[in-house]
Design an enzyme around this catalytic site. Structure first.
Site, PDB file in Angstrom:
ATOM      1  N   GLN A 121       0.832  -1.205   0.000  1.00  0.00           N
ATOM      2  CA  GLN A 121       0.000   0.000   0.000  1.00  0.00           C
ATOM      3  C   GLN A 121       0.864   1.251   0.000  1.00  0.00           C
ATOM      4  O   GLN A 121       1.584   1.494   0.969  1.00  0.00           O
ATOM      5  CB  GLN A 121      -0.896   0.000   1.249  1.00  0.00           C
ATOM      6  CG  GLN A 121      -1.819   1.192   1.326  1.00  0.00           C
ATOM      7  CD  GLN A 121      -2.487   1.305   2.690  1.00  0.00           C
ATOM      8  OE1 GLN A 121      -1.808   1.307   3.708  1.00  0.00           O
ATOM      9  NE2 GLN A 121      -3.792   1.384   2.708  1.00  0.00           N
ATOM     10  N   GLY A 122       0.819   2.028  -1.072  1.00  0.00           N
ATOM     11  CA  GLY A 122       1.605   3.261  -1.164  1.00  0.00           C
ATOM     12  C   GLY A 122       0.712   4.474  -0.957  1.00  0.00           C
ATOM     13  O   GLY A 122       0.426   5.198  -1.924  1.00  0.00           O
ATOM     14  N   SER A 124       0.908   6.548   2.429  1.00  0.00           N
ATOM     15  CA  SER A 124       1.584   7.552   3.269  1.00  0.00           C
ATOM     16  C   SER A 124       2.814   8.135   2.593  1.00  0.00           C
ATOM     17  O   SER A 124       3.514   7.452   1.844  1.00  0.00           O
ATOM     18  CB  SER A 124       2.032   6.919   4.589  1.00  0.00           C
ATOM     19  OG  SER A 124       0.947   6.335   5.235  1.00  0.00           O
ATOM     20  N   SER A 156       4.466  -1.200   3.960  1.00  0.00           N
ATOM     21  CA  SER A 156       4.653  -2.564   4.477  1.00  0.00           C
ATOM     22  C   SER A 156       4.804  -3.546   3.322  1.00  0.00           C
ATOM     23  O   SER A 156       4.071  -3.451   2.327  1.00  0.00           O
ATOM     24  CB  SER A 156       3.460  -2.990   5.340  1.00  0.00           C
ATOM     25  OG  SER A 156       3.252  -2.079   6.381  1.00  0.00           O
ATOM     26  N   GLU A 239      -9.721  -1.513   5.423  1.00  0.00           N
ATOM     27  CA  GLU A 239      -8.528  -1.623   6.262  1.00  0.00           C
ATOM     28  C   GLU A 239      -8.896  -1.520   7.747  1.00  0.00           C
ATOM     29  O   GLU A 239      -8.382  -2.246   8.588  1.00  0.00           O
ATOM     30  CB  GLU A 239      -7.543  -0.510   5.877  1.00  0.00           C
ATOM     31  CG  GLU A 239      -6.196  -0.654   6.545  1.00  0.00           C
ATOM     32  CD  GLU A 239      -5.175   0.353   6.023  1.00  0.00           C
ATOM     33  OE1 GLU A 239      -5.527   1.180   5.169  1.00  0.00           O
ATOM     34  OE2 GLU A 239      -4.033   0.292   6.500  1.00  0.00           O
TER      35      GLU A 239
HETATM   36  C1  LIG Z   1       3.395  -0.731  11.374  1.00  0.00           C
HETATM   37  C2  LIG Z   1       2.956   0.299  10.380  1.00  0.00           C
HETATM   38  C3  LIG Z   1       2.698  -0.088   9.094  1.00  0.00           C
HETATM   39  C4  LIG Z   1       2.300   0.860   8.145  1.00  0.00           C
HETATM   40  N1  LIG Z   1       2.092   0.436   6.872  1.00  0.00           N
HETATM   41  C5  LIG Z   1       1.754   1.334   5.933  1.00  0.00           C
HETATM   42  C6  LIG Z   1       1.601   0.919   4.566  1.00  0.00           C
HETATM   43  O1  LIG Z   1       1.762  -0.254   4.218  1.00  0.00           O
HETATM   44  N2  LIG Z   1       1.286   1.858   3.653  1.00  0.00           N
HETATM   45  C7  LIG Z   1       1.081   3.158   3.980  1.00  0.00           C
HETATM   46  O2  LIG Z   1       0.754   3.940   3.096  1.00  0.00           O
HETATM   47  N3  LIG Z   1       1.241   3.603   5.265  1.00  0.00           N
HETATM   48  C8  LIG Z   1       1.573   2.712   6.240  1.00  0.00           C
HETATM   49  N4  LIG Z   1       1.752   3.139   7.542  1.00  0.00           N
HETATM   50  C9  LIG Z   1       1.652   4.570   7.845  1.00  0.00           C
HETATM   51  C10 LIG Z   1       0.457   4.960   8.696  1.00  0.00           C
HETATM   52  O3  LIG Z   1      -0.724   4.908   7.958  1.00  0.00           O
HETATM   53  C11 LIG Z   1       0.764   6.371   9.242  1.00  0.00           C
HETATM   54  O4  LIG Z   1       1.889   6.238  10.111  1.00  0.00           O
HETATM   55  C12 LIG Z   1      -0.401   6.955  10.009  1.00  0.00           C
HETATM   56  O5  LIG Z   1      -1.455   7.259   9.140  1.00  0.00           O
HETATM   57  C13 LIG Z   1       0.011   8.207  10.793  1.00  0.00           C
HETATM   58  O6  LIG Z   1       0.608   9.161   9.967  1.00  0.00           O
HETATM   59  P1  LIG Z   1       2.036   9.815  10.324  1.00  0.00           P
HETATM   60  O7  LIG Z   1       2.959   8.703  10.741  1.00  0.00           O
HETATM   61  O8  LIG Z   1       2.430  10.685   9.182  1.00  0.00           O
HETATM   62  O9  LIG Z   1       1.764  10.697  11.637  1.00  0.00           O
HETATM   63  P2  LIG Z   1       1.349  12.221  11.687  1.00  0.00           P
HETATM   64  O10 LIG Z   1       0.202  12.447  10.766  1.00  0.00           O
HETATM   65  O11 LIG Z   1       2.578  13.051  11.527  1.00  0.00           O
HETATM   66  O12 LIG Z   1       0.821  12.336  13.157  1.00  0.00           O
HETATM   67  C14 LIG Z   1       1.674  12.499  14.281  1.00  0.00           C
HETATM   68  C15 LIG Z   1       0.782  12.615  15.526  1.00  0.00           C
HETATM   69  O13 LIG Z   1      -0.099  13.759  15.423  1.00  0.00           O
HETATM   70  C16 LIG Z   1      -1.441  13.344  15.572  1.00  0.00           C
HETATM   71  N5  LIG Z   1      -2.318  14.118  14.698  1.00  0.00           N
HETATM   72  C17 LIG Z   1      -2.097  14.435  13.391  1.00  0.00           C
HETATM   73  N6  LIG Z   1      -3.146  15.120  12.900  1.00  0.00           N
HETATM   74  C18 LIG Z   1      -4.052  15.233  13.916  1.00  0.00           C
HETATM   75  C19 LIG Z   1      -5.350  15.824  14.039  1.00  0.00           C
HETATM   76  N7  LIG Z   1      -5.933  16.420  13.003  1.00  0.00           N
HETATM   77  N8  LIG Z   1      -5.989  15.740  15.240  1.00  0.00           N
HETATM   78  C20 LIG Z   1      -5.401  15.121  16.307  1.00  0.00           C
HETATM   79  N9  LIG Z   1      -4.179  14.552  16.242  1.00  0.00           N
HETATM   80  C21 LIG Z   1      -3.523  14.587  15.072  1.00  0.00           C
HETATM   81  C22 LIG Z   1      -1.456  11.898  15.144  1.00  0.00           C
HETATM   82  O14 LIG Z   1      -2.546  11.196  15.702  1.00  0.00           O
HETATM   83  C23 LIG Z   1      -0.131  11.398  15.708  1.00  0.00           C
HETATM   84  O15 LIG Z   1      -0.240  11.102  17.076  1.00  0.00           O
HETATM   85  C24 LIG Z   1       2.144   2.220   8.507  1.00  0.00           C
HETATM   86  C25 LIG Z   1       2.407   2.626   9.823  1.00  0.00           C
HETATM   87  C26 LIG Z   1       2.820   1.685  10.747  1.00  0.00           C
HETATM   88  C27 LIG Z   1       3.096   2.151  12.153  1.00  0.00           C
END
Ligand SMILES: Cc1cc2nc3c(=O)[nH]c(=O)nc-3n(C[C@H](O)[C@H](O)[C@H](O)COP(=O)(O)OP(=O)(O)OC[C@H]3O[C@@H](n4cnc5c(N)ncnc54)[C@H](O)[C@@H]3O)c2cc1C
Length: 377
Positions: A121-122, A124, A156, A239
């Site tokens: 899944q691409g 993020s 992932s 998902e």
């Molecule tokens: C094990 C794992 C597997 C993953 N696999 C994939 C994958 O295969 N493909 C893919 O595309 N992505 C994948 N991801 C990414 C995942 O979807 C993102 O990490 C997730 O959506 C959070 O985005 P971010 O890491 O950019 O955090 P950020 O968006 O930077 O958030 C940081 C913090 O701020 C908080 N925050 C942000 N905006 C708000 C708001 N509006 N209100 C309140 N709080 C807020 C968040 O809750 C978090 O605590 C994976 C992540 C993990 C941990």
């Protein structure tokens, strides 16, 4: 809602149980977490075994109750988890089934079900996680292709994937949610570079993916150009709504094992621990009931799960963390030994409140779309 098995469902359960008892002892040993080619071969091999025995289409073809029976029985028997097939079987496949053209369904779905092809899944990007509509990976049309440049992160299984469900920005001038397109990108195309990332638990579960003028046939676009946000919501609802369902059964199994281990090592005498185990047992039971409700609601409304999936994802990911914190309590000092059962699971349980949308984001969805509270408090 009647949650008891019909005679046909009882028969399906009995047949599956019998088949699992026969086939599981013949499986090869599971590869180590770092052996990605081995993991891919193992996971695809299990999917092929299911396919050949007539169980592969249980995720999309069968009734929701049959699917839950399948998940319950395979987990209870300790059958392999979907593993590398996670994205293909549990959200790219269902999205293509719901939104793809007949030609796209014919091209991709049989290969996912037969265990020939792995998906990743691409979605993020470095600045687009919770705020997914901020994504910047660009795609422009050139003849019969899109040309894609940008980068993705936390992808992932990217190392072993054949296909990627990819979100790209096709109209940078449109409002953020309107200029996005959902593409199926072959991972072996020229210009795709995968750089693995190591997790806290030590294995390279996910990767950065760099895209440098990658050509993706326009025929691989699922949904209309610039209508990718709507298709994405379909993917995310699978998902969050159904992809983790089987794991609830696994958690119930682990809880039983924990109780037995606590009895063996004397921790069971602690009434606080006993109460925690009891509360978690009730929580996982309730989550299983919620799952049954979500899945049958989804079926009644055309097969796509609704925002109830966010309630499930939120509660499930926290209950999972509490389960493995309790495991650490039962293990005592052994909880620091990475070779003990449950210790790596405890580390990976931390990621569940982030992956597939963080808890804060799920709370917002539940507040706005389930409880009807006003936006942007
Ligand atoms: C094990 C794992 C597997 C993953 N696999 C994939 C994958 O295969 N493909 C893919 O595309 N992505 C994948 N991801 C990414 C995942 O979807 C993102 O990490 C997730 O959506 C959070 O985005 P971010 O890491 O950019 O955090 P950020 O968006 O930077 O958030 C940081 C913090 O701020 C908080 N925050 C942000 N905006 C708000 C708001 N509006 N209100 C309140 N709080 C807020 C968040 O809750 C978090 O605590 C994976 C992540 C993990 C941990």
């Amino acid at each position: 809602m009647d949650l008891s098995d019909t005679p046909e469902e009882e028969e399906f359960r009995a047949r599956l149980r019998e088949w699992l008892a026969k086939v599981l002892p013949t499986l090869p040993a599971r590869p180590s977490p770092d052996d990605w080619p081995g993991r891919r071969a193992y996971d695809l091999g299990w999917q092929r075994t299911l396919h050949d025995a007539g169980y592969a289409d249980v995720h999309w073809g069968a009734s929701p109750t049959t699917r839950l029976i399948f998940l319950e029985e395979t987990e209870r028997a300790g059958a392999p988890y979907v593993g590398a097939n996670f994205v293909g079987l549990l959200h790219a496949g269902p999205t293509i089934a719901a939104e793809g053209t007949p030609a796209q369904r014919a091209r991709w779905l049989p290969h996912i079900l037969r265990g020939d092809e792995v998906w990743c899944q691409g979605f993020s990007e470095p600045d687009a996680g919770s705020d997914l509509a901020a994504l910047r990976t660009r795609a422009w049309r050139d003849g019969d292709d899109y040309v894609v440049s940008g980068s993705k992160i936390w992808t992932s299984h990217a190392e072993v994937a054949d296909w990627c469900e990819l979100l790209v920005r096709t109209d940078p001038r449109a409002p953020r949610h309107r200029g996005i397109t959902w593409l199926a990108m072959p991972m072996d195309a020229d210009g795709v570079t995968v750089r693995p990332l190591r997790t806290l638990a030590g294995s390279a579960e996910f990767a950065e993916v760099f895209l440098d003028e990658v050509r993706v046939p326009a025929a691989n676009r699922v949904g209309e150009e610039n209508d990718g946000w709507r298709v994405t919501l379909v993917t995310l609802s699978f998902e969050r709504g159904t992809a983790f369902v089987g794991e609830v059964v696994a958690c119930r199994r682990v809880l039983g094992e924990l109780a037995r281990a606590a009895r063996d090592n004397g921790r069971w005498d602690d009434p606080v621990l006993r109460r925690r185990i009891g509360r978690l047992a009730a929580e996982f039971r309730a989550l299983w009931r919620l799952t049954q409700w979500n899945v049958s609601e989804a079926e009644a409304s055309g097969g796509v799960p609704g925002a109830g999936g966010s309630v499930f994802k939120l509660r499930y990911s926290h209950a999972r963390q509490e389960l493995y914190d309790t495991a650490a309590d039962v293990l005592g000092p052994d909880g620091l030994d990475l070779d003990r059962p449950w210790v790596l699971d405890r580390l990976s349980s931390l990621s569940y409140t982030i992956a597939a949308g963080t808890s804060q984001i799920q709370r917002d969805i539940v507040a706005e779309r389930v409880l009807g509270l006003p936006k942007g408090r």
